[in-house]
Design an enzyme around this catalytic site. Structure first.
Site, PDB file in Angstrom:
ATOM      1  N   ARG A 131       6.234   0.956   5.662  1.00 50.81           N
ATOM      2  CA  ARG A 131       6.684   2.228   5.093  1.00 50.81           C
ATOM      3  C   ARG A 131       7.644   2.050   3.921  1.00 50.81           C
ATOM      4  O   ARG A 131       8.002   3.013   3.237  1.00 50.81           O
ATOM      5  CB  ARG A 131       7.374   3.067   6.171  1.00 50.81           C
ATOM      6  CG  ARG A 131       6.489   3.384   7.343  1.00 50.81           C
ATOM      7  CD  ARG A 131       7.238   4.162   8.377  1.00 50.81           C
ATOM      8  NE  ARG A 131       7.609   5.471   7.873  1.00 50.81           N
ATOM      9  CZ  ARG A 131       6.839   6.545   7.926  1.00 50.81           C
ATOM     10  NH1 ARG A 131       5.645   6.464   8.482  1.00 50.81           N
ATOM     11  NH2 ARG A 131       7.244   7.693   7.436  1.00 50.81           N
ATOM     12  N   ASN A 160      14.928   9.362   6.562  1.00 51.23           N
ATOM     13  CA  ASN A 160      13.649   9.239   5.867  1.00 51.23           C
ATOM     14  C   ASN A 160      13.329  10.614   5.297  1.00 51.23           C
ATOM     15  O   ASN A 160      13.301  11.586   6.061  1.00 51.23           O
ATOM     16  CB  ASN A 160      12.574   8.792   6.869  1.00 51.23           C
ATOM     17  CG  ASN A 160      11.184   8.854   6.286  1.00 51.23           C
ATOM     18  OD1 ASN A 160      10.998   8.686   5.094  1.00 51.23           O
ATOM     19  ND2 ASN A 160      10.196   9.099   7.125  1.00 51.23           N
ATOM     20  N   GLY A 161      13.131  10.715   3.994  1.00 50.13           N
ATOM     21  CA  GLY A 161      12.851  12.021   3.379  1.00 50.13           C
ATOM     22  C   GLY A 161      13.679  12.177   2.121  1.00 50.13           C
ATOM     23  O   GLY A 161      14.226  11.200   1.606  1.00 50.13           O
ATOM     24  N   HIS A 184     -19.198   6.564 -23.640  1.00 49.58           N
ATOM     25  CA  HIS A 184     -18.417   7.495 -24.456  1.00 49.58           C
ATOM     26  C   HIS A 184     -17.016   6.967 -24.765  1.00 49.58           C
ATOM     27  O   HIS A 184     -16.091   7.741 -24.950  1.00 49.58           O
ATOM     28  CB  HIS A 184     -18.323   8.860 -23.762  1.00 49.58           C
ATOM     29  CG  HIS A 184     -19.646   9.529 -23.586  1.00 49.58           C
ATOM     30  ND1 HIS A 184     -20.364  10.052 -24.636  1.00 49.58           N
ATOM     31  CD2 HIS A 184     -20.405   9.729 -22.483  1.00 49.58           C
ATOM     32  CE1 HIS A 184     -21.495  10.566 -24.194  1.00 49.58           C
ATOM     33  NE2 HIS A 184     -21.555  10.373 -22.879  1.00 49.58           N
ATOM     34  N   GLU A 237     -12.711   3.630  -5.191  1.00 52.87           N
ATOM     35  CA  GLU A 237     -11.935   2.992  -4.122  1.00 52.87           C
ATOM     36  C   GLU A 237     -11.816   1.480  -4.376  1.00 52.87           C
ATOM     37  O   GLU A 237     -10.739   0.898  -4.217  1.00 52.87           O
ATOM     38  CB  GLU A 237     -12.607   3.285  -2.770  1.00 52.87           C
ATOM     39  CG  GLU A 237     -12.127   2.487  -1.580  1.00 52.87           C
ATOM     40  CD  GLU A 237     -10.653   2.699  -1.214  1.00 52.87           C
ATOM     41  OE1 GLU A 237      -9.966   3.457  -1.889  1.00 52.87           O
ATOM     42  OE2 GLU A 237     -10.202   2.053  -0.252  1.00 52.87           O
ATOM     43  N   LYS A 271      -8.264  -0.455  -4.897  1.00 51.58           N
ATOM     44  CA  LYS A 271      -7.846  -1.543  -4.008  1.00 51.58           C
ATOM     45  C   LYS A 271      -7.423  -2.773  -4.818  1.00 51.58           C
ATOM     46  O   LYS A 271      -6.436  -3.420  -4.500  1.00 51.58           O
ATOM     47  CB  LYS A 271      -8.980  -1.933  -3.040  1.00 51.58           C
ATOM     48  CG  LYS A 271      -9.155  -1.016  -1.880  1.00 51.58           C
ATOM     49  CD  LYS A 271      -8.063  -1.153  -0.857  1.00 51.58           C
ATOM     50  CE  LYS A 271      -7.513   0.118  -0.296  1.00 51.58           C
ATOM     51  NZ  LYS A 271      -7.400   1.344  -0.921  1.00 51.58           N
ATOM     52  N   TRP A 276      12.269   2.514   1.206  1.00 49.08           N
ATOM     53  CA  TRP A 276      11.477   2.569  -0.025  1.00 49.08           C
ATOM     54  C   TRP A 276      12.295   3.454  -0.968  1.00 49.08           C
ATOM     55  O   TRP A 276      12.423   4.658  -0.754  1.00 49.08           O
ATOM     56  CB  TRP A 276      10.111   3.189   0.246  1.00 49.08           C
ATOM     57  CG  TRP A 276       9.186   3.148  -0.942  1.00 49.08           C
ATOM     58  CD1 TRP A 276       8.414   2.100  -1.347  1.00 49.08           C
ATOM     59  CD2 TRP A 276       8.916   4.219  -1.866  1.00 49.08           C
ATOM     60  NE1 TRP A 276       7.693   2.450  -2.469  1.00 49.08           N
ATOM     61  CE2 TRP A 276       7.985   3.731  -2.807  1.00 49.08           C
ATOM     62  CE3 TRP A 276       9.378   5.526  -1.997  1.00 49.08           C
ATOM     63  CZ2 TRP A 276       7.494   4.514  -3.857  1.00 49.08           C
ATOM     64  CZ3 TRP A 276       8.898   6.309  -3.048  1.00 49.08           C
ATOM     65  CH2 TRP A 276       7.964   5.800  -3.959  1.00 49.08           C
ATOM     66  N   GLU A 302      -4.035  -2.111  -6.401  1.00 47.05           N
ATOM     67  CA  GLU A 302      -2.939  -2.041  -5.424  1.00 47.05           C
ATOM     68  C   GLU A 302      -2.531  -3.390  -4.885  1.00 47.05           C
ATOM     69  O   GLU A 302      -1.349  -3.687  -4.774  1.00 47.05           O
ATOM     70  CB  GLU A 302      -3.392  -1.235  -4.195  1.00 47.05           C
ATOM     71  CG  GLU A 302      -3.447   0.221  -4.348  1.00 47.05           C
ATOM     72  CD  GLU A 302      -3.696   0.877  -3.007  1.00 47.05           C
ATOM     73  OE1 GLU A 302      -2.791   1.501  -2.481  1.00 47.05           O
ATOM     74  OE2 GLU A 302      -4.826   0.753  -2.469  1.00 47.05           O
ATOM     75  N   LYS A 344       3.396   3.141   2.568  1.00 44.22           N
ATOM     76  CA  LYS A 344       2.199   3.652   3.246  1.00 44.22           C
ATOM     77  C   LYS A 344       2.048   5.163   3.106  1.00 44.22           C
ATOM     78  O   LYS A 344       0.976   5.655   2.800  1.00 44.22           O
ATOM     79  CB  LYS A 344       2.270   3.266   4.722  1.00 44.22           C
ATOM     80  CG  LYS A 344       1.045   3.660   5.527  1.00 44.22           C
ATOM     81  CD  LYS A 344      -0.105   2.756   5.216  1.00 44.22           C
ATOM     82  CE  LYS A 344      -1.365   3.147   5.957  1.00 44.22           C
ATOM     83  NZ  LYS A 344      -2.545   2.554   5.325  1.00 44.22           N
ATOM     84  N   CYS A 346      10.048   4.964   4.010  1.00 45.00           N
ATOM     85  CA  CYS A 346      11.156   4.442   4.816  1.00 45.00           C
ATOM     86  C   CYS A 346      10.784   4.490   6.296  1.00 45.00           C
ATOM     87  O   CYS A 346      10.099   5.398   6.752  1.00 45.00           O
ATOM     88  CB  CYS A 346      12.465   5.225   4.659  1.00 45.00           C
ATOM     89  SG  CYS A 346      13.038   5.345   2.978  1.00 45.00           S
TER      90      CYS A 346
END
Ligand code: AGP
Length: 616
Positions: free
Chosen positions: A30, A103-104, A508, A485, A489, A77, A492, A611, A2
């Site tokens: 955010r 926010n939180g 395996h 990575e 990416k 968010w 995402e 983020k 947020c």
């Protein structure tokens, strides 16, 4: 999670609501499932909010035309409650006079909500946040002023918060408070004050900033700030500082060139950010490296992309004479490490410095076992820096695209520098050798400059797998950090299902999925793992896999057995190979960007993500 942006000014004729909306848009990375604004307007509160992205909500200037003299806005968010109108911030109390953004997460909100409802408060949303305006309403009803009511309300709340509160009857101030969620203040002395979830949000408006600390509350008047400690009520001094980020940090512009997406622009910043990281002070490196050498047990922890950077960093630090370092995902740390021996040290890696899982891991290690904390963080003044004994600030600067990329590159560069300092302090390499490695590390910036010039080739190869449903990423040793990575990416931002495996592990189980045309990306750094990796490539190739390899420019063996190659112009030297982790990852980040863009997706704001993840 947020974003919050507020503004209060003395200046007449400022388009206040528009400036607040613009500031909020700079925080949209955010969270972006609903947004809203509240303004104080002639003794009442005007609230406009909706589900959706800010640009859509503001169609026809709906947010910009909110009447009022000052106010605050929020982009969400969702955590508690779906992204619908009622759950969008700002939230108001029963009288409609108090509006608040948050926010939180308030952990005891259910108890508080029951208690408040029993006393007659009517709740409109499913959020944890809504307890705040009602608590403030109660304290104001007992005769406290707005600041003291906020102070009393936050004392009742457990959890994390960055909040901004306005009141219809207080025409010249707003109140902000924070605990474990970021909140920064920008100021044009004597004229205007801003509050935001991060500095770049107000950067186009002022460079003078104040970071609010945990358990502090501030009264913001136009161009004036008073800060108080929540526990004692004591007033404390403001520590103003000048922000030295480039103004371009908050815009899709680099060297005068306009970009379609932040992610593309930020990838293009990587070479200069690596060079900046290389010039970090020797003192910082010394104490960080010495702390690692002095510890008896060393752990490294992080989440997501930062964890993959941590894997490369751990590899380098051990290889250059440091101790064995145990890597543990921060979300697993508490369960995986029930006991820590004396003289343990935890290295924490984070772009935001606010990731709740990372903070939880370091607080657990520090508060329960007295472990020393050494952090690699991108955001100055972030929570993680406050729980750390040693901090290296990465030089990525503000990273706006939700998917981390330049932060990853500077994190690995910083940890490689620590590794080389470890090599010096432990006398395991001679100084000339170390200097050659350091030069090779600096040269990675030039290598990436070349890759950027020729990025069309990366795009071309990316388009060959853009419509695959599944892709494997395989590598060995240092290459694994790049492979993990690259796979993350693509998940995402291009929404492709990928799996990254240690190449040796692929036989395996994962190999069962291989059939004609199944794409497999191999990260083929030409180090001691190279010949073994060729064996793994052959296993996949002989089952019909489509082989895409990332190789050194001078490569021939892997090239011969691959369908496509992405070539990295590193020198043919042990030093260049040892320092190749960043360029090999950079091309995969770039490839993911081009794939997302080619599919018409928004690489800056991928669905369901935010983020900084400030929930556990
Ligand atoms: C990066 O692309 C991701 N969105 C995510 O994995 C991120 O790296 C992770 O949440 C950790 O964030 P931090 O670096 O801010 O701690």
């Amino acid at each position: 999670m947020c974003g919050i942006f507020g503004l209060i000014t003395k200046e007449k004729d400022l388009p206040v609501a528009r400036l607040i909306r613009e500031g909020l848009e700079r925080l949209e990375y955010r969270g972006y499932d609903s947004a809203g604004i509240a303004m104080v307007n002639k003794g009442h509160i005007e609230v406009r909010k909706k589900a959706g992205r800010i640009a859509d909500i503001n169609k026809d200037g709906w947010l910009d035309s909110t009447p009022g003299t000052f106010g605050v806005a929020h982009t969400r968010w969702a955590t508690h409650g779906k992204p619908v109108y009622n759950n969008a911030h700002p939230h108001v109390d029963c009288t409609g006079k108090i509006a608040l953004v948050h926010n939180g997460i308030i952990e005891n909100y259910q108890d508080l909500r029951k208690e408040l409802a029993m006393r007659g408060h009517a709740f409109q949303s499913d959020t944890d946040t809504e307890v705040f305006p009602h608590l403030i309403e109660e304290f104001m009803g007992k005769g406290f002023d707005l600041k003291d009511s906020v102070m009393e309300a936050v004392k009742r709340c457990k959890g994390a918060y960055g909040i901004v509160v306005i009141h219809a009857d207080n025409p010249d101030y707003m109140v902000v408070a924070r605990k474990e969620s970021p909140l920064v203040i920008g100021i044009i002395p004597g004229k205007t004050t801003f509050c935001a979830s991060d500095i770049p949000a107000f950067l186009p408006l002022t460079r003078e900033a104040i970071v609010l600390d945990d358990n502090e509350i501030a009264v913001l008047r136009p161009g004036e700030v008073e800060i108080y400690r929540v526990k004692s009520g004591e007033r404390i001094q403001n520590n103003h500082f000048q922000v030295n980020y480039s103004i371009d940090a908050a815009q899709k512009v680099l060297d005068g060139k306009a970009y379609k997406w932040f992610m593309h622009k930020e990838l293009h910043e990587v070479p200069r950010k690596i060079r900046d990281q290389m010039s970090m002070t020797q003192d910082r490196l010394d104490s960080f490296a010495q702390a690692i050498l002095d510890a008896d047990h060393v752990f490294i922890t992080a989440a997501g992309t930062a964890f993959y950077a941590a894997l490369a960093g751990k590899f380098q630090m051990t290889r250059f004479g440091g101790p064995y370092i145990q890597a543990i995902l921060c979300s697993e740390f508490i369960d995986a490490v029930p006991e820590m021996k004396p003289n343990s040290l935890v290295i924490a890696v984070s772009q935001s410095g606010e990731t709740a899982d990372t903070i939880e891991a370091v607080r657990y290690a520090r508060e329960k076992f007295g472990a020393k904390i050494c952090s690699i963080v991108n955001v100055v003044g972030s929570s993680l820096t406050r729980y750390s004994d040693e901090v290296i600030i990465t030089t990525a600067g503000p990273e706006i695209a939700v998917a981390s990329q330049k932060a990853y590159c500077t994190q690995i560069t910083a940890m490689s520098l620590v590794a080389l300092r470890i090599a010096e302090l432990s006398h395991k390499y001679d100084p000339a050798q170390i200097e050659a490695f350091r030069k090779a590390l600096l040269d990675t910036a030039d290598v990436i400059d070349h890759l950027i010039i020729e990025e069309g080739k990366i795009r071309e190869i990316g388009l060959k797998i853009a419509h695959a449903d599944n892709i494997y990423f395989l590598a060995r040793g240092l290459g694994q950090a790049a492979s993990l990575e690259g796979a993350l990416k693509l998940k995402e931002i291009a929404y492709i299902h990928t799996e990254a495996y240690a190449a040796g592990e692929s036989k395996h189980g994962p190999i069962a999925l291989i059939e004609e045309g199944f794409p497999i990306v191999f990260v083929a750094i030409p180090d001691q793992t190279y010949d073994r990796l060729i064996g793994n490539i052959m296993e996949m190739k002989s089952r019909g896999g489509m082989i895409i390899s990332v190789v050194a420019d001078y490569d021939s063996k892997v090239t011969e057995i691959s369908d496509y190659t992405i070539r990295i112009p590193i020198a043919n030297s042990p030093e260049a190979i040892a320092m190749a982790a960043v360029p090999f990852a950079f091309v995969l980040q770039t490839m993911a960007y081009f794939i997302a863009d080619s599919k018409g997706l928004d690489p800056d704001k991928p669905r369901n993500l935010a983020k900084s993840v400030t929930v556990k």
